[in-house]
Motif scaffolding. Structure first.
Motif, PDB file in Angstrom:
ATOM      1  N   ASN A   1      46.692 -23.636  -4.715  1.00  0.00           N
ATOM      2  CA  ASN A   1      48.161 -23.625  -4.737  1.00  0.00           C
ATOM      3  C   ASN A   1      48.793 -24.546  -5.776  1.00  0.00           C
ATOM      4  O   ASN A   1      49.659 -25.356  -5.471  1.00  0.00           O
ATOM      5  CB  ASN A   1      48.719 -23.974  -3.346  1.00  0.00           C
ATOM      6  CG  ASN A   1      48.708 -22.767  -2.422  1.00  0.00           C
ATOM      7  OD1 ASN A   1      48.675 -21.630  -2.907  1.00  0.00           O
ATOM      8  ND2 ASN A   1      48.737 -22.995  -1.135  1.00  0.00           N
ATOM      9  N   LEU A   2      48.348 -24.382  -7.005  1.00  0.00           N
ATOM     10  CA  LEU A   2      49.098 -24.999  -8.099  1.00  0.00           C
ATOM     11  C   LEU A   2      50.077 -23.939  -8.602  1.00  0.00           C
ATOM     12  O   LEU A   2      49.852 -22.743  -8.413  1.00  0.00           O
ATOM     13  CB  LEU A   2      48.168 -25.421  -9.238  1.00  0.00           C
ATOM     14  CG  LEU A   2      47.131 -26.481  -8.905  1.00  0.00           C
ATOM     15  CD1 LEU A   2      46.413 -26.910 -10.191  1.00  0.00           C
ATOM     16  CD2 LEU A   2      47.738 -27.695  -8.240  1.00  0.00           C
ATOM     17  N   ILE A   3      51.154 -24.377  -9.244  1.00  0.00           N
ATOM     18  CA  ILE A   3      52.090 -23.407  -9.826  1.00  0.00           C
ATOM     19  C   ILE A   3      51.552 -23.009 -11.195  1.00  0.00           C
ATOM     20  O   ILE A   3      51.404 -23.860 -12.078  1.00  0.00           O
ATOM     21  CB  ILE A   3      53.511 -23.999  -9.922  1.00  0.00           C
ATOM     22  CG1 ILE A   3      54.031 -24.288  -8.494  1.00  0.00           C
ATOM     23  CG2 ILE A   3      54.451 -23.023 -10.641  1.00  0.00           C
ATOM     24  CD1 ILE A   3      55.349 -24.992  -8.434  1.00  0.00           C
TER      25      ILE A   3
ATOM     26  N   ARG B   1      52.433 -21.468 -13.917  1.00  0.00           N
ATOM     27  CA  ARG B   1      53.072 -21.602 -15.233  1.00  0.00           C
ATOM     28  C   ARG B   1      53.358 -23.059 -15.612  1.00  0.00           C
ATOM     29  O   ARG B   1      53.816 -23.335 -16.713  1.00  0.00           O
ATOM     30  CB  ARG B   1      54.338 -20.765 -15.301  1.00  0.00           C
ATOM     31  CG  ARG B   1      55.369 -21.184 -14.308  1.00  0.00           C
ATOM     32  CD  ARG B   1      56.450 -20.122 -14.148  1.00  0.00           C
ATOM     33  NE  ARG B   1      57.290 -20.472 -13.044  1.00  0.00           N
ATOM     34  CZ  ARG B   1      58.260 -21.357 -13.107  1.00  0.00           C
ATOM     35  NH1 ARG B   1      58.519 -21.962 -14.248  1.00  0.00           N
ATOM     36  NH2 ARG B   1      58.975 -21.646 -12.053  1.00  0.00           N
ATOM     37  N   LEU B   2      53.093 -23.987 -14.678  1.00  0.00           N
ATOM     38  CA  LEU B   2      53.310 -25.399 -15.006  1.00  0.00           C
ATOM     39  C   LEU B   2      51.993 -26.039 -15.438  1.00  0.00           C
ATOM     40  O   LEU B   2      50.927 -25.644 -14.988  1.00  0.00           O
ATOM     41  CB  LEU B   2      53.854 -26.158 -13.787  1.00  0.00           C
ATOM     42  CG  LEU B   2      55.190 -25.691 -13.213  1.00  0.00           C
ATOM     43  CD1 LEU B   2      55.624 -26.633 -12.091  1.00  0.00           C
ATOM     44  CD2 LEU B   2      56.264 -25.632 -14.282  1.00  0.00           C
TER      45      LEU B   2
END
Lengths: 400, 223
Positions: free
Chosen positions: B93-95, B97-98
């Motif tokens: 659960n990393l974002i 596009r960041l």
């Protein structure tokens, strides 16, 4: 600040889609600003031409024109007479007075006709009152006016239409089947010089006495007067109203307009038209706003998991709402800035291509464009933003 | 630190209530590594979500550091999640596009840490998990183990008391999984409570205390 950075980065990720979404705003802002620019340009042109008359001019019209209301030229519920002219002439504050008689007939000459020519009867002082200059020949003399002489002065328009390539002075023109000898040609007024549609360039002037004979009446359409220097036109206007009223049985069935009144009336007319056309153009802003809402709703669904993650690491619903709202506003803002660019380019192009339109984008227009963008962004961004904020973090984290 | 009393979580299904958790009593003192074990569907993730302030119990009380969590407002829960608890997920659960940096920074943004302070803290956290050099990459350029280490850096960034890890090694090979467990163990040694959800007995064995959950009912298991 962090919100803005996030907003721009997510717009940049989807450049193509973001651009298509912004298209509605670009077109909406572009067209509204362009229309305002054209109107502003027209207003400035009118102002310039009215200012060209000089600030000391006063016009008297038959019928009561409500100041600031629609400029209704010559509602002939009443008439102005020679007596009114001499009454005004008798006022100490008035320098020159000229009756203006309108003859609604085409002018002809050398086998050609000029249907756009405005034939008017004037006096020998009219040239100075209207601040006009002679190109060739001379203006009407006092004796010609007194004797109803069949002589005429032509503006640059009829001069070139009726006598192309030749000198009009000495030629004969026909008005209402009567011949008139041309004794002078007016200098071409600046291209901006238009007065509610009546351009001095299109005028053919004959002595008003001659015009009265031609029409078989002594009706005067307008009285133009100049105020002596050092006198306030607004005060002189009051004086004229007071004195002329006596001739009309105490009824104010005529109007006295100063340069300021004409300017106000003209710009109000332009404003009314502008508001109408600009509000039609503004419909595309609504369409653009719906486009933004649509894209934001898609974006919220696509980024459900992201919303869950953000909430898990401490984002409140308010943070999420603000993030998506910022994104909608940023989209709308970028669209508005591009739209402004389009309007600038369009107004330059129009200014170059057209002789009559000189679009001008004022700083108020730019402010208005940005305010519209903000408004559209908020109105159409709020629903997707609320939907994003309301997402349950557990379900959002489970979203594939 | 964490005290659950008679915590139940139920959903309304067509015929009566379906219990995901039933009268759970659990007390955790810091610092410890505790494993919650159970088959899938047993309610262990729901329990973790309640402990983490992502979900609310239907009944019962939950005290975190002496404060009644079930009575907290949404804003206060968000503050709890962001500040005193760190999450590590099976799905990382990393974002996407960041960058790694921006992902690890996120909890500080919401906690209102001034931007001037954030850089040093993010870099320190990335250094702690050995990813300092990859701060500017996006998660798709990293291996699974590296992504999970970024997630741990993110969980640590606001210096939480408790780290909740839901199957943190579930999507990793066994060697990488062991690395991640070692990172968690070192966090425990530096004074944090680690609550680990797993259905893998080997991983559970790594914890000092084990709790079994079956059909929403919790049983303490001694080692």
């Amino acid at each position: 600040m962090a919100n803005l950075r996030m907003a721009f980065s997510s717009i940049a990720i989807n450049k193509g889609r973001s651009f298509l979404t912004m298209l509605g705003i670009i077109i909406g802002v572009g067209s509204v600003i362009l229309i305002l620019a054209i109107a502003e340009g027209a207003k400035r042109d009118v102002a310039k031409s009215i200012e060209g008359l000089g600030s000391n001019i006063v016009f008297v019209l038959p019928g009561k024109v409500q100041p600031g209301r629609f400029f209704s030229p010559g509602t002939l519920s009443s008439v102005l007479t020679a007596k009114d002219v001499s009454t005004i002439k008798g006022l100490a504050a008035v320098k020159d007075v000229s009756p203006l008689v309108i003859i609604s007939n085409v002018a002809a000459g050398d086998g050609r006709t000029d249907s756009t020519a405005l034939n008017i009867g004037v006096s020998d002082v009219t040239l100075g009152i209207l601040n006009l200059k002679m190109e060739r020949g001379r203006f009407l003399s006092k004796s010609e006016v007194d004797k109803s002489a069949p002589v005429a002065i032509v503006g640059a328009g009829p001069s070139s239409v009726l006598f192309p390539g030749g000198d009009a002075v000495g030629k004969t023109i026909i008005i209402k089947e009567k011949p008139f000898k041309v004794v002078g040609v007016l200098q071409k007024a600046p291209p901006t010089s238009s007065l509610g549609g009546a351009n001095f360039d299109t005028m053919v002037m004959i002595p008003f006495t001659t015009a009265n004979g031609l029409l078989g009446s002594t009706t005067i359409a307008r009285i133009a007067a100049t105020v002596r220097s050092g006198r306030n036109p607004e005060d002189v206007k009051e004086e004229i109203v007071k004195e002329v009223k006596k001739n009309h049985g105490g009824v104010e069935d005529f109007s006295v307009l100063t340069q300021r009144d004409i300017l106000n009336t003209a710009s109000r007319v332009i404003d009314a038209f502008t508001a109408m056309i600009a509000s039609i153009a503004a419909i595309s802003l609504v369409v653009g706003g719906i486009g933004i809402m649509n894209m934001m709703l898609v974006s919220v669904t696509e980024r459900t998991r992201e919303i869950g993650i953000r909430k898990a690491v401490g984002a409140t619903s308010g943070n999420i709402l603000f993030q998506f709202l910022s994104e909608a506003i940023a989209l709308s803002f970028i669209g508005a800035i591009i739209g402004l660019g389009v309007a600038f380019a369009g107004s330059r192009l129009i200014g170059r291509v057209s002789d009559n339109l000189h679009p001008y984008i004022s700083s108020q227009s730019i402010g208005l464009a940005l305010a519209m963008a903000f408004f559209v962004g908020v109105v159409f961004g709020i629903i997707p933003a609320i939907r994003a904020a309301r997402k349950n973090p557990i379900e959002a984290l489970r979203y594939e | 630190m964490i005290e659950l009393k008679d915590v139940s979580k139920a959903y309304d299904s067509g015929n009566g209530k379906t219990y995901v958790l039933k009268n759970v009593n659990l007390s955790v003192e810091t610092p410890i590594i505790i494993a919650i074990m159970g088959p899938s569907g047993s309610g262990k993730t729901t329990l973790l979500n309640i402990i983490g302030g992502l979900d609310r119990p239907t009944s019962g009380s939950y005290l975190f550091a002496g404060e009644a969590v079930e009575k907290k407002r949404e804003r206060e829960l968000a503050k709890l999640r962001g500040g005193r608890i760190g999450f590590v997920f099976q799905m990382f659960n990393l974002i996407p596009r960041l960058t790694v940096f921006r992902n690890a920074e996120l909890p500080m943004v919401y906690a209102g840490v001034p931007a001037s302070e954030r850089y040093e803290r993010v870099m320190a956290a990335l250094r702690a998990v050995g990813l300092e050099e990859k701060a500017d990459r996006t998660p798709d350029k990293l291996s699974g183990g590296e992504v999970q280490r970024v997630a741990i850096a993110r969980a640590l960034i606001n210096d939480p008391d408790v780290i909740l890890a839901d199957e943190p090694t579930g999507n990793l090979d066994s060697k990488t999984g062991k690395d991640i467990l070692n990172v968690l163990a070192s966090l425990n040694r530096s004074g944090r409570t680690i609550i680990l959800v797993t259905h893998n007995a080997q991983i559970a064995a790594f914890a000092k205390r084990q709790v079994r959950i079956f059909d929403g009912v919790v049983q303490e298991a001694s080692r």
